[in-house]
Motif scaffolding. Structure first.
Motif, PDB file in Angstrom:
ATOM      1  N   THR A 193       2.239  13.407 -10.486  1.00 44.00           N
ATOM      2  CA  THR A 193       1.972  14.843 -10.357  1.00 44.00           C
ATOM      3  C   THR A 193       0.474  15.114 -10.386  1.00 44.00           C
ATOM      4  O   THR A 193      -0.042  15.913  -9.590  1.00 44.00           O
ATOM      5  N   THR A 194      -0.249  14.437 -11.263  1.00 44.00           N
ATOM      6  CA  THR A 194      -1.704  14.598 -11.319  1.00 44.00           C
ATOM      7  C   THR A 194      -2.351  14.131 -10.024  1.00 44.00           C
ATOM      8  O   THR A 194      -3.219  14.813  -9.470  1.00 44.00           O
ATOM      9  N   VAL A 195      -1.933  12.983  -9.525  1.00 40.01           N
ATOM     10  CA  VAL A 195      -2.459  12.467  -8.262  1.00 40.01           C
ATOM     11  C   VAL A 195      -2.155  13.445  -7.133  1.00 40.01           C
ATOM     12  O   VAL A 195      -3.028  13.771  -6.317  1.00 40.01           O
TER      13      VAL A 195
ATOM     14  N   PHE B  77       3.444  18.848  -6.093  1.00 39.68           N
ATOM     15  CA  PHE B  77       2.467  17.839  -6.478  1.00 39.68           C
ATOM     16  C   PHE B  77       3.107  16.468  -6.707  1.00 39.68           C
ATOM     17  O   PHE B  77       2.536  15.442  -6.333  1.00 39.68           O
ATOM     18  N   PHE B  78       4.282  16.440  -7.313  1.00 40.09           N
ATOM     19  CA  PHE B  78       4.948  15.163  -7.564  1.00 40.09           C
ATOM     20  C   PHE B  78       5.267  14.452  -6.249  1.00 40.09           C
ATOM     21  O   PHE B  78       5.053  13.240  -6.121  1.00 40.09           O
ATOM     22  N   ILE B  79       5.734  15.195  -5.266  1.00 39.48           N
ATOM     23  CA  ILE B  79       6.066  14.610  -3.961  1.00 39.48           C
ATOM     24  C   ILE B  79       4.807  14.065  -3.297  1.00 39.48           C
ATOM     25  O   ILE B  79       4.797  12.942  -2.786  1.00 39.48           O
TER      26      ILE B  79
ATOM     27  N   LYS C 117      -0.055   3.655  -9.982  1.00 39.27           N
ATOM     28  CA  LYS C 117       0.327   5.076  -9.940  1.00 39.27           C
ATOM     29  C   LYS C 117       1.836   5.230 -10.095  1.00 39.27           C
ATOM     30  O   LYS C 117       2.314   6.076 -10.845  1.00 39.27           O
ATOM     31  N   MET C 118       2.601   4.395  -9.392  1.00 41.22           N
ATOM     32  CA  MET C 118       4.062   4.469  -9.492  1.00 41.22           C
ATOM     33  C   MET C 118       4.523   4.137 -10.906  1.00 41.22           C
ATOM     34  O   MET C 118       5.425   4.782 -11.432  1.00 41.22           O
ATOM     35  N   GLN C 119       3.908   3.156 -11.511  1.00 36.83           N
ATOM     36  CA  GLN C 119       4.280   2.761 -12.863  1.00 36.83           C
ATOM     37  C   GLN C 119       3.851   3.799 -13.895  1.00 36.83           C
ATOM     38  O   GLN C 119       4.392   3.826 -14.998  1.00 36.83           O
TER      39      GLN C 119
ATOM     40  N   PHE D  15      -8.250  12.716   0.373  1.00 35.18           N
ATOM     41  CA  PHE D  15      -7.717  13.630  -0.645  1.00 35.18           C
ATOM     42  C   PHE D  15      -8.192  13.236  -2.045  1.00 35.18           C
ATOM     43  O   PHE D  15      -8.488  14.094  -2.872  1.00 35.18           O
ATOM     44  N   ALA D  16      -8.283  11.932  -2.297  1.00 32.85           N
ATOM     45  CA  ALA D  16      -8.790  11.473  -3.599  1.00 32.85           C
ATOM     46  C   ALA D  16     -10.239  11.914  -3.785  1.00 32.85           C
ATOM     47  O   ALA D  16     -10.637  12.350  -4.871  1.00 32.85           O
TER      48      ALA D  16
END
Length: 139
Positions: free
Chosen positions: A43-45, A58-60, A34-36, A95-96
């Motif tokens: 933002t999507t996550v 969302f990005f945070i 996800k970080m990569q 949350f996922a």
């Protein structure tokens, strides 16, 4: 039959160690991916929080989710603050699940499986083959 039951229940700590190493490494890799993936992925996550009424940042939230998976995975693997790491990942997987809930079972089943696995570690603890056990003197 005695071959199957002899010492069957004497290896829980070894089982917890193997489980912690595998599930911790797997969730670490998910967080790292996800970080990569960069800002768009994060933002999507992070948009999963929209399902509970939060509609900005969302990005945070995505970054927090990825870091929780990375840090939680490492903590679970090494058995240090295992319950804290497991709780963080459990909440992240909730949350996922909420994010994937409307996308069919094949999308939401993974966060349920992983979330319940980390919930089990939260409830059971890391076992005696852990830094937590060494610190607490339960080794």
């Amino acid at each position: 039959m005695s071959l199957l039951t002899r010492n069957l229940f004497g290896n829980q700590d070894l089982g917890l160690l193997v489980y912690r190493l595998v599930i911790g490494a797997c969730i670490f890799m998910h967080g790292l991916a996800k970080m990569q993936g960069g800002e768009a992925t994060l933002t999507t996550v992070g948009s999963a929080v929209a399902n509970v009424g939060i509609h900005e940042g969302f990005f945070i939230f995505g970054t927090l989710a990825a870091l929780t998976e990375i840090i939680g995975g490492v903590l679970v693997c090494i058995g240090l603050f295992t319950r804290l790491g497991a709780l963080g990942v459990t909440i992240t997987m909730l949350f996922a699940f909420l994010f994937q809930m409307d996308n069919g079972m094949m999308k939401w089943i993974y966060p349920i499986e992983v979330g319940v696995g980390f919930l089990m570690l939260f409830l059971a603890g890391p076992g005696r083959f852990s830094i937590d056990a060494m610190i607490s003197g339960k080794r």
